[in-house]
Every structure is written in C-alpha cells, then in structure tokens.
Design a protein around this motif. Sequence first.
Motif, mmCIF file in Angstrom:
data_model
loop_
_atom_site.group_PDB
_atom_site.id
_atom_site.type_symbol
_atom_site.label_atom_id
_atom_site.label_comp_id
_atom_site.label_asym_id
_atom_site.label_seq_id
_atom_site.Cartn_x
_atom_site.Cartn_y
_atom_site.Cartn_z
ATOM 1 N N LYS A 54 -6.377 -17.100 -12.649
ATOM 2 C CA LYS A 54 -6.672 -17.830 -13.887
ATOM 3 C C LYS A 54 -5.412 -17.977 -14.739
ATOM 4 O O LYS A 54 -5.180 -19.034 -15.330
ATOM 5 C CB LYS A 54 -7.767 -17.107 -14.676
ATOM 6 N N VAL A 55 -4.610 -16.923 -14.817
ATOM 7 C CA VAL A 55 -3.353 -16.996 -15.566
ATOM 8 C C VAL A 55 -2.423 -18.002 -14.896
ATOM 9 O O VAL A 55 -1.800 -18.842 -15.562
ATOM 10 C CB VAL A 55 -2.683 -15.607 -15.670
ATOM 11 N N GLN A 56 -2.347 -17.945 -13.587
ATOM 12 C CA GLN A 56 -1.475 -18.863 -12.840
ATOM 13 C C GLN A 56 -1.890 -20.317 -13.069
ATOM 14 O O GLN A 56 -1.036 -21.182 -13.253
ATOM 15 C CB GLN A 56 -1.519 -18.519 -11.345
ATOM 16 N N ALA A 57 -3.182 -20.586 -13.116
ATOM 17 C CA ALA A 57 -3.669 -21.948 -13.323
ATOM 18 C C ALA A 57 -3.275 -22.489 -14.700
ATOM 19 O O ALA A 57 -3.022 -23.687 -14.852
ATOM 20 C CB ALA A 57 -5.188 -21.990 -13.161
ATOM 21 N N GLN A 58 -3.200 -21.629 -15.701
ATOM 22 C CA GLN A 58 -2.867 -22.060 -17.061
ATOM 23 C C GLN A 58 -1.364 -22.115 -17.325
ATOM 24 O O GLN A 58 -0.925 -22.782 -18.254
ATOM 25 C CB GLN A 58 -3.533 -21.138 -18.087
ATOM 26 N N THR A 59 -0.585 -21.406 -16.537
ATOM 27 C CA THR A 59 0.861 -21.328 -16.788
ATOM 28 C C THR A 59 1.697 -22.069 -15.753
ATOM 29 O O THR A 59 2.901 -22.225 -15.944
ATOM 30 C CB THR A 59 1.318 -19.853 -16.814
ATOM 31 N N ASN A 60 1.083 -22.469 -14.658
ATOM 32 C CA ASN A 60 1.812 -23.089 -13.539
ATOM 33 C C ASN A 60 2.907 -22.181 -12.999
ATOM 34 O O ASN A 60 3.929 -22.640 -12.499
ATOM 35 C CB ASN A 60 2.393 -24.450 -13.928
ATOM 36 N N ALA A 61 2.706 -20.893 -13.119
ATOM 37 C CA ALA A 61 3.669 -19.905 -12.619
ATOM 38 C C ALA A 61 3.490 -19.730 -11.112
ATOM 39 O O ALA A 61 2.442 -20.051 -10.557
ATOM 40 C CB ALA A 61 3.444 -18.571 -13.334
ATOM 41 N N ASP A 62 4.513 -19.195 -10.476
ATOM 42 C CA ASP A 62 4.369 -18.761 -9.091
ATOM 43 C C ASP A 62 3.483 -17.523 -9.107
ATOM 44 O O ASP A 62 3.326 -16.871 -10.145
ATOM 45 C CB ASP A 62 5.732 -18.430 -8.490
ATOM 46 N N ILE A 63 2.911 -17.184 -7.966
ATOM 47 C CA ILE A 63 2.024 -16.021 -7.910
ATOM 48 C C ILE A 63 2.321 -15.200 -6.659
ATOM 49 O O ILE A 63 2.512 -15.766 -5.578
ATOM 50 C CB ILE A 63 0.536 -16.448 -7.974
ATOM 51 N N VAL A 64 2.414 -13.868 -6.836
ATOM 52 C CA VAL A 64 2.709 -12.965 -5.728
ATOM 53 C C VAL A 64 1.841 -11.724 -5.869
ATOM 54 O O VAL A 64 1.726 -11.160 -6.961
ATOM 55 C CB VAL A 64 4.209 -12.554 -5.706
ATOM 56 N N GLU A 65 1.279 -11.286 -4.761
ATOM 57 C CA GLU A 65 0.475 -10.067 -4.753
ATOM 58 C C GLU A 65 1.347 -8.863 -4.415
ATOM 59 O O GLU A 65 2.201 -8.927 -3.528
ATOM 60 C CB GLU A 65 -0.655 -10.177 -3.721
ATOM 61 N N ILE A 66 1.120 -7.774 -5.121
ATOM 62 C CA ILE A 66 1.774 -6.503 -4.807
ATOM 63 C C ILE A 66 0.948 -5.847 -3.714
ATOM 64 O O ILE A 66 -0.249 -5.622 -3.889
ATOM 65 C CB ILE A 66 1.827 -5.572 -6.037
ATOM 66 N N GLU A 67 1.584 -5.555 -2.599
ATOM 67 C CA GLU A 67 0.885 -4.927 -1.489
ATOM 68 C C GLU A 67 1.638 -3.666 -1.052
ATOM 69 O O GLU A 67 2.860 -3.653 -1.020
ATOM 70 C CB GLU A 67 0.804 -5.884 -0.302
ATOM 71 N N GLY A 68 0.869 -2.650 -0.739
ATOM 72 C CA GLY A 68 1.464 -1.421 -0.233
ATOM 73 C C GLY A 68 1.641 -1.488 1.274
ATOM 74 O O GLY A 68 0.975 -2.268 1.958
ATOM 75 N N THR A 69 2.537 -0.670 1.801
ATOM 76 C CA THR A 69 2.721 -0.624 3.246
ATOM 77 C C THR A 69 1.466 -0.067 3.909
ATOM 78 O O THR A 69 1.161 -0.421 5.040
ATOM 79 C CB THR A 69 3.940 0.232 3.628
ATOM 80 N N LYS A 70 0.750 0.804 3.181
ATOM 81 C CA LYS A 70 -0.555 1.287 3.638
ATOM 82 C C LYS A 70 -1.605 0.631 2.748
ATOM 83 O O LYS A 70 -1.671 0.916 1.550
ATOM 84 C CB LYS A 70 -0.666 2.807 3.500
ATOM 85 N N PRO A 71 -2.415 -0.270 3.319
ATOM 86 C CA PRO A 71 -3.398 -0.979 2.498
ATOM 87 C C PRO A 71 -4.397 -0.033 1.817
ATOM 88 O O PRO A 71 -4.757 1.000 2.359
ATOM 89 C CB PRO A 71 -4.129 -1.879 3.500
ATOM 90 N N TYR A 72 -4.815 -0.431 0.615
ATOM 91 C CA TYR A 72 -5.854 0.306 -0.111
ATOM 92 C C TYR A 72 -7.189 -0.198 0.412
ATOM 93 O O TYR A 72 -7.574 -1.319 0.171
ATOM 94 C CB TYR A 72 -5.750 0.029 -1.610
ATOM 95 N N LYS A 73 -7.883 0.657 1.143
ATOM 96 C CA LYS A 73 -9.155 0.252 1.755
ATOM 97 C C LYS A 73 -10.300 1.032 1.143
ATOM 98 O O LYS A 73 -10.186 1.541 0.032
ATOM 99 C CB LYS A 73 -9.091 0.447 3.260
ATOM 100 N N ALA A 74 -11.355 1.162 1.836
ATOM 101 C CA ALA A 74 -12.608 1.859 1.504
ATOM 102 C C ALA A 74 -12.722 2.411 0.085
ATOM 103 O O ALA A 74 -13.533 1.951 -0.686
ATOM 104 C CB ALA A 74 -12.892 2.947 2.523
ATOM 105 N N ASP A 75 -11.922 3.403 -0.276
ATOM 106 C CA ASP A 75 -12.049 4.055 -1.568
ATOM 107 C C ASP A 75 -10.707 4.021 -2.308
ATOM 108 O O ASP A 75 -10.001 5.027 -2.382
ATOM 109 C CB ASP A 75 -12.523 5.499 -1.369
ATOM 110 N N PRO A 76 -10.346 2.844 -2.895
ATOM 111 C CA PRO A 76 -9.037 2.771 -3.535
ATOM 112 C C PRO A 76 -8.896 3.725 -4.714
ATOM 113 O O PRO A 76 -7.822 4.242 -4.974
ATOM 114 C CB PRO A 76 -8.923 1.316 -3.981
ATOM 115 N N LYS A 77 -9.988 4.005 -5.423
ATOM 116 C CA LYS A 77 -9.879 4.919 -6.569
ATOM 117 C C LYS A 77 -9.665 6.356 -6.115
ATOM 118 O O LYS A 77 -8.999 7.123 -6.796
ATOM 119 C CB LYS A 77 -11.102 4.804 -7.470
#
Length: 189
Positions: A54-77
């Motif tokens: 939603k922020v990207q749509a209003q600002t026309n900014a580029d968008i990048v996801e932060i990803e870990g080398t070990k994905p956060y699965k099942a129970d991220p909390k």
Amino acid sequence: MIYAIIIAVFVIAAIWFYFTRLVTPTATKFTEPTKKALVLYFSPAGKTKRLAQKVQAQTNADIVEIEGTKPYKADPKGRAFVEWVTAATPEVVSKLDDIDDYDTIFLAYPIWYDTAPMIVKQVLKKHNFSNKNIVPVVSFNAVSRGEGRSIRMIRHHAPRANVMPRLVLQDNDQDTQLIKDYLNEVSYK
C-alpha cells in the motif's frame, strides 16, 4: 548527603533525557524532495507485506522484502522470542547492494516482543543508512506495544539516518487515506 541527592537527581535526569530522545523521531518533516524511495519490509506472515504494498502504491517507490537465510516458517513468533532473548542477529539474504541509490527508506516490520524483529536490526547494522530518511511503518495494533523501542533500535543501529515519525496503518480500507495524510503532513515530495 545533599550532594549525593543532587548527583542522583542529575544522573536520573540525564538517563531519562537520553532514553526519551532515542524513542522520538529525529525530524518531523522532509526538508528536501525525495529523489528515490524504497519500501523495505519484513513480513513472515503476510500482513506487513500488504502494508508495504500500500505504501509502495502511494509513493511509487521500489519495493524489496527482507528475507533471512533460514526462512521464518510455522511459528515465527517462537523463533522471534529465541532471537530476542539471545540477541541473535539472523543472517539476511542481501538484495540491497544498491542501497546508496535511495534517499528515503520506508521500513515496514511487525512488532515482536515490544520491538522490531532482530532481522531488521541485522539489516540496519549491515548496510549504511547515513543521510537517509527512514520512515518506520507499523500496524495499528502494534502502536502501544513497542514502536518506541523499535525507533530506538533504528536510531541506535542507523545513527546518522534521519528517522521520521512512524506511519501507522490499520490493514484495512482506510490505509490509502492514512498514507496520503501522512505524506502530506511530513511534506513528502
């Protein structure tokens, strides 16, 4: 005895001032027009991704996801709790080689255990955010639970960045207007 009391009051006041300053933004308005903006987000459950889009749509900014080398699965909390308690810094899959090209970063993240996830801390430590405007983006239900600590984290690990007031979204139909109002309020151009 009176000197000890005066010194104790002075020390307490100094500590209070220091920590209060760290949880407040460094600026309330953009002083120059943005040349190039990036929405950088961490969203293991998908909610923060929706907010970032939603922020990207209003600002026309580029968008990048932060990803870990070990994905956060099942129970991220659950994993987040272990990282928080141990002060772990998860490894990040780097997609930010061109971070120097951006002058404004919309940094979107969930609030976990009263602060930003440790992977956000790692991104702040790993890259140079000097002289960049950072806009923390959080969801409404996180406001009373830790957005101040997350701002402290940003200011600590990106000390030369200009941390703007947080953008609080609700993950509903009102978000577009909230983003427009925020951008107008902080003089984003």
